[in-house]
Write an enzyme that holds these catalytic residues in place. Structure first.
Site, PDB file in Angstrom:
ATOM      1  N   CYS A  50       0.818  -1.215   0.000  1.00 55.48           N
ATOM      2  CA  CYS A  50       0.000   0.000   0.000  1.00 55.48           C
ATOM      3  C   CYS A  50       0.851   1.263   0.000  1.00 55.48           C
ATOM      4  O   CYS A  50       0.387   2.320  -0.427  1.00 55.48           O
ATOM      5  CB  CYS A  50      -0.942   0.007   1.203  1.00 55.48           C
ATOM      6  SG  CYS A  50      -0.110  -0.103   2.802  1.00 55.48           S
ATOM      7  N   SER A 109       9.621   2.530   6.468  1.00 53.34           N
ATOM      8  CA  SER A 109       8.160   2.464   6.483  1.00 53.34           C
ATOM      9  C   SER A 109       7.556   3.749   7.031  1.00 53.34           C
ATOM     10  O   SER A 109       8.196   4.483   7.791  1.00 53.34           O
ATOM     11  CB  SER A 109       7.687   1.291   7.348  1.00 53.34           C
ATOM     12  OG  SER A 109       8.109   0.058   6.808  1.00 53.34           O
ATOM     13  N   THR A 115       6.566  -4.574  11.232  1.00 56.85           N
ATOM     14  CA  THR A 115       7.107  -5.862  10.787  1.00 56.85           C
ATOM     15  C   THR A 115       6.393  -6.450   9.577  1.00 56.85           C
ATOM     16  O   THR A 115       6.869  -7.424   9.004  1.00 56.85           O
ATOM     17  CB  THR A 115       7.038  -6.889  11.934  1.00 56.85           C
ATOM     18  OG1 THR A 115       5.672  -7.009  12.373  1.00 56.85           O
ATOM     19  CG2 THR A 115       7.893  -6.453  13.112  1.00 56.85           C
ATOM     20  N   GLY A 191      -8.796  -9.386   4.201  1.00 57.36           N
ATOM     21  CA  GLY A 191      -7.383  -9.715   4.034  1.00 57.36           C
ATOM     22  C   GLY A 191      -6.589  -9.389   5.294  1.00 57.36           C
ATOM     23  O   GLY A 191      -7.151  -9.163   6.371  1.00 57.36           O
ATOM     24  N   GLY A 194      -7.368  -5.876   6.791  1.00 57.75           N
ATOM     25  CA  GLY A 194      -8.678  -5.866   7.427  1.00 57.75           C
ATOM     26  C   GLY A 194      -8.672  -6.594   8.757  1.00 57.75           C
ATOM     27  O   GLY A 194      -9.261  -6.132   9.745  1.00 57.75           O
TER      28      GLY A 194
END
Length: 444
Positions: A50, A109, A115, A191, A194
């Site tokens: 994402c 990130s 992680t 997924g 979610g």
């Protein structure tokens, strides 16, 4: 050979552009197979999440490799190179290696120290191996990177206070509503993202949770774990009427919730506001919905402020990990520098074994009464002598390979042992294009 990274990420591109360059999970293998056929590309791994789409590649020429990777991205997503180029960041050689380590350890990130990216990198690497898109260099590098990332998280506390994007979405909901106990929460997508959101919601006291997914059975399994309810996606409009908070991450290629749909829903909500957090890339929710009076829409880029919590503490731990990364880079570069000497060592061993074999044949002709056991004993001991004699020259050759001017020194080494350079170069080509070796990958 050169290592190259072409990256579009949350630092360089807004979500409205990142979603244009997102590979679906089902197309990654085909994408890597296609990229592998591009000029100059020898090995490749594609990572698409994402927050980033990145191509890691071993290329024979940097300039040519850069161009054809950009062209591949533009062609795959049906864009012009000129549209893509401004949002790309290029990392080369040491910078590329360092970037891969930092990304996998969670240092690059949005949520420093998370992680989830480690698992995503590992999955992408394994897929690349399956389609034979990796070879000797990336098999070694990614194995080393994954091992280091695991060690970094076990030896530091960087992950203990790190939020996931899903957690940040829940924290945003808590900032708006305070307690979530009485809030109706709707989760779109069953997924990993979610489920992480649902897990964090449950931990924050939310009990009125509905999960919706294209495959109802997946929604039912996920909802059951956290005392939620599952509904088919066909009932989405009704679910939107009840919800106070919506967190969406479906992985759909088109908008799941359109402005037209929400316009109808708002008229039936009697002025009740709906807070929507879209953590999907590509986005699930039409950004034009934010123009509606009763809908408050946040996308993944809007979560940046939320994830700043405990950042200073995590950055201290990140410094420790960066030191670990620098040590690993030295080890990898040392290994890489000795890669070119492998064919030379192989040629030296083969020549020594050929001499041993000729000696054994001569001995058997002169002493035909030797038993099988005696032949095996003699063969074993003559090979042992060879190994002892070659041990020091091989160590010296590896040391030379890591020095400046290694090519000239190794050529002299080959001349001393009367090794044919044509044979050595032929072996080098075999090593360079080797694809069969598959190392064990550390489990997560």
């Amino acid at each position: 050979m050169h290592i190259l990274v072409v990256s579009v990420n949350y630092r360089t591109a807004p979500v409205e552009f990142r979603e244009k360059l997102t590979f679906q999970a089902t197309e990654l293998e085909q994408a890597m197979t296609t990229l592998q056929k591009q000029k100059s590309v020898l090995e490749n791994v594609i990572v698409s999440t994402c927050n980033r789409t990145e191509i890691y590649a071993v290329v024979d020429q940097l300039h040519t490799g850069r161009y054809y990777i950009k062209k591949f991205l533009a062609d795959w997503f049906q864009l012009e190179i000129e549209e893509v180029a401004p949002y790309l960041t290029i990392f080369e050689q040491d910078g590329a290696i360092d970037h891969l380590f930092r990304v996998t350890c969670g240092l690059d990130s949005m949520v420093v120290g998370e992680t989830q990216i480690l698992g995503q990198i590992k999955d992408s690497f394994l897929e690349a191996q399956q389609v034979k898109a990796t070879g000797t260099i990336f098999n070694e590098l990614f194995k080393q990177v994954i091992t280091l990332a695991k060690r970094a998280h076990s030896e530091t506390t960087i992950g203990e206070s790190a939020m996931s994007v899903s957690y940040a979405a829940v924290e945003l909901g808590k900032k708006i509503f305070g307690e979530l106990t009485d809030c109706h929460v709707l989760i779109l997508g069953a997924g990993k993202m979610g489920e992480l959101a649902l897990q964090n919601l449950y931990g924050s006291g939310a009990r009125k949770v509905t999960v919706m997914n294209r495959t109802l059975s997946k929604a039912e399994i996920m909802a059951e774990k956290y005392m939620g309810h599952a509904k088919p996606l066909s009932e989405l409009q009704c679910a939107l009427l009840e919800a106070d908070i919506l967190i969406s991450s479906t992985g759909a290629s088109d908008y799941v919730i359109t402005k037209e749909m929400m316009t109808k829903v708002e008229k039936m909500r009697s002025g009740r506001p709906l807070f929507m957090v879209d953590i999907a890339v590509p986005r699930d929710i039409d950004p034009a919905i934010d123009e509606l009076e009763g809908s408050f829409l946040y996308d993944i880029d809007d979560l940046q402020g939320v994830v700043e919590a405990n950042r200073a503490e995590r950055l201290k731990e990140a410094e420790k990990i960066q030191f670990m990364i620098e040590e690993e880079i030295v080890l990898f570069k040392t290994w890489l520098s000795t890669l070119g000497v492998v064919p030379l060592i192989s040629a030296l061993r083969d020549k020594a074994l050929a001499i041993q074999s000729e000696t054994m044949e001569s001995l058997e002709r002169k002493i035909p009464t030797l038993s099988d056991r005696e032949r095996k004993v003699i063969s074993k001991h003559t090979k042992s002598i060879i190994n002892q004699l070659l041990k020091d020259p091989i160590l010296v050759a590896k040391e030379i390979a890591a020095e400046e001017g290694a090519d000239e020194k190794l050529a002299l080494f080959a001349k001393i042992f009367d090794l044919e350079m044509e044979d050595v170069e032929s072996r080098a080509e075999e090593v360079e294009h080797k694809r069969a070796w598959t190392p064990s990958v550390p489990s997560l």
